[in-house]
Design a protein around this motif. Structure first.
Motif, PDB file in Angstrom:
ATOM      1  N   VAL B  43       0.905  -1.327  -0.290  1.00 33.23           N
ATOM      2  CA  VAL B  43       0.112   0.138   0.071  1.00 33.23           C
ATOM      3  C   VAL B  43       0.947   1.418   0.053  1.00 33.23           C
ATOM      4  O   VAL B  43       0.545   2.113  -0.574  1.00 33.23           O
ATOM      5  CB  VAL B  43      -0.729  -0.026   1.250  1.00 33.23           C
ATOM      6  CG1 VAL B  43      -1.945   1.117   1.217  1.00 33.23           C
ATOM      7  CG2 VAL B  43      -1.703  -1.336   1.278  1.00 33.23           C
ATOM      8  N   THR B  44       1.844   1.144   0.991  1.00 33.87           N
ATOM      9  CA  THR B  44       2.780   2.407   0.982  1.00 33.87           C
ATOM     10  C   THR B  44       3.564   2.546  -0.527  1.00 33.87           C
ATOM     11  O   THR B  44       3.560   3.710  -1.068  1.00 33.87           O
ATOM     12  CB  THR B  44       4.088   2.134   1.797  1.00 33.87           C
ATOM     13  OG1 THR B  44       3.438   1.601   3.098  1.00 33.87           O
ATOM     14  CG2 THR B  44       4.970   3.559   2.101  1.00 33.87           C
ATOM     15  N   ARG B  47       0.569   4.103  -2.812  1.00 34.89           N
ATOM     16  CA  ARG B  47       0.649   5.422  -2.337  1.00 34.89           C
ATOM     17  C   ARG B  47       1.520   6.476  -3.106  1.00 34.89           C
ATOM     18  O   ARG B  47       1.209   7.530  -3.462  1.00 34.89           O
ATOM     19  CB  ARG B  47       0.371   5.575  -1.055  1.00 34.89           C
ATOM     20  CG  ARG B  47      -0.945   5.837  -0.720  1.00 34.89           C
ATOM     21  CD  ARG B  47      -0.941   6.086   1.077  1.00 34.89           C
ATOM     22  NE  ARG B  47      -2.142   5.687   1.352  1.00 34.89           N
ATOM     23  CZ  ARG B  47      -2.294   4.827   2.435  1.00 34.89           C
ATOM     24  NH1 ARG B  47      -1.521   4.429   3.288  1.00 34.89           N
ATOM     25  NH2 ARG B  47      -3.603   4.257   3.082  1.00 34.89           N
ATOM     26  N   ARG B  48       2.723   6.007  -3.010  1.00 37.25           N
ATOM     27  CA  ARG B  48       3.871   6.867  -3.556  1.00 37.25           C
ATOM     28  C   ARG B  48       3.725   7.045  -4.935  1.00 37.25           C
ATOM     29  O   ARG B  48       3.944   8.102  -5.380  1.00 37.25           O
ATOM     30  CB  ARG B  48       5.011   6.437  -3.038  1.00 37.25           C
ATOM     31  CG  ARG B  48       5.605   6.473  -1.480  1.00 37.25           C
ATOM     32  CD  ARG B  48       6.958   6.336  -0.989  1.00 37.25           C
ATOM     33  NE  ARG B  48       7.059   6.147   0.196  1.00 37.25           N
ATOM     34  CZ  ARG B  48       8.230   6.113   0.852  1.00 37.25           C
ATOM     35  NH1 ARG B  48       9.283   6.182  -0.055  1.00 37.25           N
ATOM     36  NH2 ARG B  48       8.283   6.469   2.180  1.00 37.25           N
ATOM     37  N   GLN B  50       0.896   6.635  -6.558  1.00 32.63           N
ATOM     38  CA  GLN B  50      -0.287   7.379  -7.026  1.00 32.63           C
ATOM     39  C   GLN B  50       0.132   8.815  -6.921  1.00 32.63           C
ATOM     40  O   GLN B  50      -0.452   9.803  -7.861  1.00 32.63           O
ATOM     41  CB  GLN B  50      -1.236   7.040  -5.743  1.00 32.63           C
ATOM     42  CG  GLN B  50      -2.644   7.648  -6.077  1.00 32.63           C
ATOM     43  CD  GLN B  50      -3.704   7.585  -5.063  1.00 32.63           C
ATOM     44  OE1 GLN B  50      -3.178   7.549  -3.933  1.00 32.63           O
ATOM     45  NE2 GLN B  50      -4.827   7.279  -5.261  1.00 32.63           N
ATOM     46  N   LYS B  51       0.875   9.189  -5.834  1.00 29.62           N
ATOM     47  CA  LYS B  51       1.403  10.602  -5.740  1.00 29.62           C
ATOM     48  C   LYS B  51       1.847  11.234  -6.974  1.00 29.62           C
ATOM     49  O   LYS B  51       1.773  12.337  -7.489  1.00 29.62           O
ATOM     50  CB  LYS B  51       2.050  10.733  -4.376  1.00 29.62           C
ATOM     51  CG  LYS B  51       2.173  12.252  -3.762  1.00 29.62           C
ATOM     52  CD  LYS B  51       2.448  12.323  -2.429  1.00 29.62           C
ATOM     53  CE  LYS B  51       2.975  13.650  -2.034  1.00 29.62           C
ATOM     54  NZ  LYS B  51       4.368  13.747  -2.055  1.00 29.62           N
ATOM     55  N   SER B  60      -5.494  11.420 -11.590  1.00 29.97           N
ATOM     56  CA  SER B  60      -5.492  10.744 -10.278  1.00 29.97           C
ATOM     57  C   SER B  60      -6.218   9.456 -10.693  1.00 29.97           C
ATOM     58  O   SER B  60      -7.172   9.006 -11.412  1.00 29.97           O
ATOM     59  CB  SER B  60      -6.247  11.452  -9.303  1.00 29.97           C
ATOM     60  OG  SER B  60      -7.570  11.818  -9.451  1.00 29.97           O
ATOM     61  N   LEU B  63      -7.097   4.222  -5.310  1.00 25.63           N
ATOM     62  CA  LEU B  63      -6.052   3.274  -4.621  1.00 25.63           C
ATOM     63  C   LEU B  63      -6.866   2.295  -4.037  1.00 25.63           C
ATOM     64  O   LEU B  63      -7.607   2.885  -3.062  1.00 25.63           O
ATOM     65  CB  LEU B  63      -5.067   4.075  -3.978  1.00 25.63           C
ATOM     66  CG  LEU B  63      -4.396   3.231  -2.839  1.00 25.63           C
ATOM     67  CD1 LEU B  63      -3.383   2.222  -3.795  1.00 25.63           C
ATOM     68  CD2 LEU B  63      -3.463   3.854  -2.115  1.00 25.63           C
ATOM     69  N   ILE B  65      -6.898  -1.113  -1.145  1.00 20.03           N
ATOM     70  CA  ILE B  65      -6.107  -1.627  -0.259  1.00 20.03           C
ATOM     71  C   ILE B  65      -6.766  -3.209   0.153  1.00 20.03           C
ATOM     72  O   ILE B  65      -8.011  -3.356   0.155  1.00 20.03           O
ATOM     73  CB  ILE B  65      -6.152  -0.838   0.953  1.00 20.03           C
ATOM     74  CG1 ILE B  65      -5.533   0.337   0.933  1.00 20.03           C
ATOM     75  CG2 ILE B  65      -5.635  -1.565   2.467  1.00 20.03           C
ATOM     76  CD1 ILE B  65      -5.844   1.220   2.296  1.00 20.03           C
ATOM     77  N   GLU B 165       6.964   6.286   6.629  1.00 15.71           N
ATOM     78  CA  GLU B 165       5.565   6.269   7.105  1.00 15.71           C
ATOM     79  C   GLU B 165       5.169   5.578   8.237  1.00 15.71           C
ATOM     80  O   GLU B 165       4.421   5.395   8.939  1.00 15.71           O
ATOM     81  CB  GLU B 165       4.434   5.888   5.999  1.00 15.71           C
ATOM     82  CG  GLU B 165       4.541   6.970   4.928  1.00 15.71           C
ATOM     83  CD  GLU B 165       5.305   6.616   3.710  1.00 15.71           C
ATOM     84  OE1 GLU B 165       6.407   5.961   3.744  1.00 15.71           O
ATOM     85  OE2 GLU B 165       5.009   6.989   2.419  1.00 15.71           O
TER      86      GLU B 165
END
Lengths: 335, 178
Positions: B43-44, B47-48, B50-51, B60, B63, B65, B165
């Motif tokens: 997920v981390t 997320r990165r 995605q950013k 965008s 996302l 999980i 994180e």
């Protein structure tokens, strides 16, 4: 306590999971810790999620066998356990006692050993004798889940009631929960009391004097005989079914009098908090302990309880799967 | 016990930036694409990325999980019992291209669980696999589409990913052996 406090830390959750596996059986909530109960509720949330998917089934218990062994009639609890096991991909067998050799005089232990020899990993059991699941758990290798024993406990009902409250109210601390009806004969009441007091709710029990054991004061609950007084400012009212089949001994004068004094109807509901939640383990006697309008009204969580029951039972089976296949000392020659 | 750092925080940043460009090249229709991270470090990574897609490429993508616990095939063999956490897939999977993320690819069993689970939520058009580290030793015929770093490891070694994180507060990938 906020919703955040109901979440266990990773470490607490791991410890709770291990102690549930060590227990191996789900016999009652009295012996369980607050953390173990919260872990089951937390796990229930994950299982409830899959009910909204197109495929409502997960492979978690593939290859495991669950046997429903019901010595007392039950449709909803048995069906709920059956559905829970099936949604976990286990094989489920319903052992119908009325058509089995139990009626030919076989003992409980022999029946259970027969089932075990067929390869059961879990035995879900209901029995009229308090303590029967415990007795069995000491003598067989399968994990035993108590689906109601006499007037002792009905742990999965207590858990699903607690889960329903958690989902609707987001907390337990400080909540006023009233349990109304035939407390003395109720395993549902006992399991509810164990769970809710551990989770921090304030529990009041109310009903006719003959149906309220005074010894319950030791469990940290408030005792009342006056419904109107008891439900004042209640957050949750959990109604128990008047068990017609257990009312042979004239513990209250008549159904009519019970209705007059203890029925929850629209008018009485106004005494409770405006957002009061009405629960009932079912099957309901419409017009006896609950009025038609309240049973179908907006405060009622009765159908939600049924849905939650399946998810709670999935969580319980899942958390015990780690114990299946674990050998335990089985004393010889006890019957 | 030996410990070798194979990526420091700068290295992770560069690796993820390169992976993001490769991911962007795979995305044909952002409206029909979704990222899915496997709990917890997949997920981390997702997320990165995605950013970066948002900041650098200007679109965008949702996302999701995934908690794979219910799909594991080793539950009765684990001494540390996994604690189940919720899965969040707030989009319809059917017809979508899914980019599935994990931090370390090893035997491939986790990815198999994740794919089985995704299929129970719908019928995605395609699933692509994106991993930060591929350490080899596959037990199933599963290969990644995008890899940040390929490592030669022995089965005795452990590949540990740390993200700022999380608890450790820093970004690094280390290999520990005996």
């Amino acid at each position: 306590m906020s919703e955040q406090d109901l979440m266990l830390t990773d470490e607490e959750a791991r410890d709770a999971a291990q102690s549930i596996v060590r227990r191996k059986h789900l016999l009652g909530l009295e012996e369980m810790s607050r953390e173990e109960i919260l872990l089951i509720l937390q796990t229930t949330r994950s299982f409830k999620q899959i009910f909204t998917r197109s495929v409502k089934k997960v492979p978690t218990l593939r290859g495991k066998t669950v046997v429903n062994l019901f010595f007392e009639n039950s449709t909803r609890t048995r069906t709920s356990f059956e559905l829970a096991a099936k949604r976990l991909s286990a094989d489920v067998v319903n052992f119908a006692v009325s058509t089995s050799s139990v009626t030919k005089g076989e003992t409980l232990l022999d029946t259970a050993r027969t089932i075990e020899a067929m390869g059961a990993d879990f035995i879900v059991m209901r029995h009229r004798a308090s303590g029967a699941p415990w007795y069995l758990s000491q003598r067989i290798r399968a994990s035993v889940l108590n689906a109601g024993d006499g007037t002792h406990e009905h742990p999965t009902q207590g858990l699903l009631d607690a889960y329903t409250i958690m989902e609707k109210k987001g907390r337990f601390e400080g909540l006023k929960v009233v349990i109304c009806g035939d407390i003395v004969h109720s395993r549902v009441a006992r399991s509810n009391i164990w769970a809710l007091t551990k989770l921090g709710a304030k529990v009041t029990i109310v009903g006719p004097r003959t149906l309220i054991p005074r010894s319950f004061a030791e469990y940290g609950v408030t005792i009342s005989y006056d419904l109107k007084e008891a439900i004042r400012d209640a957050d949750v009212i959990n109604l128990l079914r008047i068990q017609m089949e257990r009312q042979q001994r004239n513990l209250f004068p008549s159904i009519r009098e019970y209705r007059l004094l203890y029925q929850i109807n629209e008018q009485r509901l106004n005494l409770a908090r405006p957002d009061v939640l009405i629960m009932h383990p079912g099957p309901i006697n419409r017009g006896v302990e609950i009025s038609q309008g309240v049973a179908d009204g907006p405060a009622s969580a009765i159908n939600e309880q049924v849905t939650n029951g399946v998810a709670v039972r999935m969580a319980a089976l899942y958390l015990l799967v780690g114990a299946t296949g674990v050998e335990q000392e089985v004393p010889e020659g006890e019957a | 016990m030996s410990e070798k750092e194979v990526l420091d925080s700068r290295g992770i940043e560069k690796t993820i930036a390169r992976m993001a460009d490769q991911v962007a090249a795979l995305v044909q229709d952002p409206g029909q694409t979704a990222l899915v991270g496997i709990r917890s470090y997949g997920v981390t990574v997702a997320r990165r990325i995605q950013k970066i897609l948002e900041e650098k490429h200007g679109y965008s993508v949702p996302l999701g999980i995934l908690d794979i616990t219910m799909y594991r095939d080793d539950l009765h063999r684990l001494d540390q019992y996994p604690v189940m956490q919720p899965t969040h897939l707030e989009f319809d999977l059917t017809g979508r291209t899914l980019l599935l993320f994990d931090d370390v690819l090893y035997t491939g069993r986790t990815v198999r669980c994740a794919m089985d689970q995704l299929m129970d939520y719908g019928r995605p058009k395609t699933i692509r696999l994106v991993v930060l580290v591929d350490r080899g030793h596959r037990e199933l015929p599963i290969q990644p589409d995008i890899v940040g770093l390929t490592l030669q490891t022995s089965a005795e070694e452990k590949v540990m990913v740390h993200f700022s994180e999380e608890e450790s507060g820093e970004d690094r990938v280390v290999v520990t052996g005996r």
